[in-house]
Design a protein around this motif. Structure first.
Motif: not given
Length: 259
Positions: A79-81, A161-168
């Protein structure tokens, strides 16, 4: 096991990662933390196989550089940013992209199950571009999940592999996503995710990697890393980790805001 040995990455003329050594075991959640520009995303892109590197990265003792694209897709979902779609896809079509990338392309039932997992039941016919940012983020997580739905397949642990999965995401959906990842890890899969929310990292991670200036500054249990002095060094501001009853969960409180 995910093994990283003497990892070095240069982007153009800039050296971004400097000799990182780390390892992660299936069944655990690793939170990668650190200030902006420290190299967290580059680290995630390297272990995902999306950027060139020097050193060695291995998944289950298979050298990442030697794995064919389909072999890599069978072992990990990424999961990209941020993800941008130029054409009007429905939610179901976006999730299906992950299904066709994995090893179970015929399991169309997983689309509905993955959307339910991220609280998007009934959204499959909606157009992706019409959704809010938080809803789009959850659609992308569903896409990754259908690619590696089973945490263990043929005796082989699989990875997210997750980049900021909950940022939004709002707090309820942040917790919902963390529960999804916890179940995946508890069932034998591995999770490595970049997080900026130190409280979430303390709450859900089994291990924390603290990245600073392209180096692994500290690694270990949340109480060790988030409660240690290296955190203030990395972020360049006073930070105190405290504990509150009844379960002793670690929380983070910035100090000196009005100093």
């Amino acid at each position: 096991m995910l093994s990283i040995r003497n990892l070095q990455v240069s982007l153009g003329r800039a050296k971004v990662l400097h000799g990182i050594n780390a390892s992660a075991a299936p069944g655990r959640i690793i939170a990668v933390i650190g200030p902006n520009g420290s190299g967290k995303t580059t680290l995630l892109r390297a272990i995902s196989g999306d950027v060139g590197y020097q050193g060695r990265i291995a998944i289950d003792d298979h050298d990442l550089a030697q794995l064919k694209p389909w072999e890599l897709a069978a072992r990990r979902g990424v999961l990209p940013q941020a993800a941008t779609l130029a054409f009007p896809f429905t939610v179901a079509e976006v999730v299906r992209l992950g299904l066709t990338s994995g090893t179970q392309a015929d399991r169309t039932d997983l689309i509905t199950r993955a959307l339910a997992e991220v609280d998007l039941t009934g959204f499959s016919g909606r157009y992706y571009q019409e959704l809010s940012g938080g809803q789009q983020a959850r659609v992308q997580l569903a896409r990754v999940r259908v690619q590696v739905w089973d945490p263990v397949q043929n005796g082989m642990a699989r990875w997210l592999f997750l980049d900021e999965p909950v940022a939004s995401l709002d707090i309820a959906h942040q917790i919902g996503v963390m529960r999804v990842l916890r179940r995946f890890a508890d069932a034998g899969g591995g999770v490595v995710m970049v997080l900026h929310d130190l409280n979430l990292a303390a709450m859900v991670a089994d291990d924390v990697w603290l990245i600073h200036d392209g180096k692994l500054l500290d690694a270990g249990a949340p109480v060790q890393v988030i409660g240690g002095s290296a955190l203030a060094t990395a972020y360049g501001c006073p930070i105190a980790a405290n504990q509150i009853p009844p379960d002793g969960a670690t929380f983070v409180l910035p100090h000196g805001l009005w100093a």
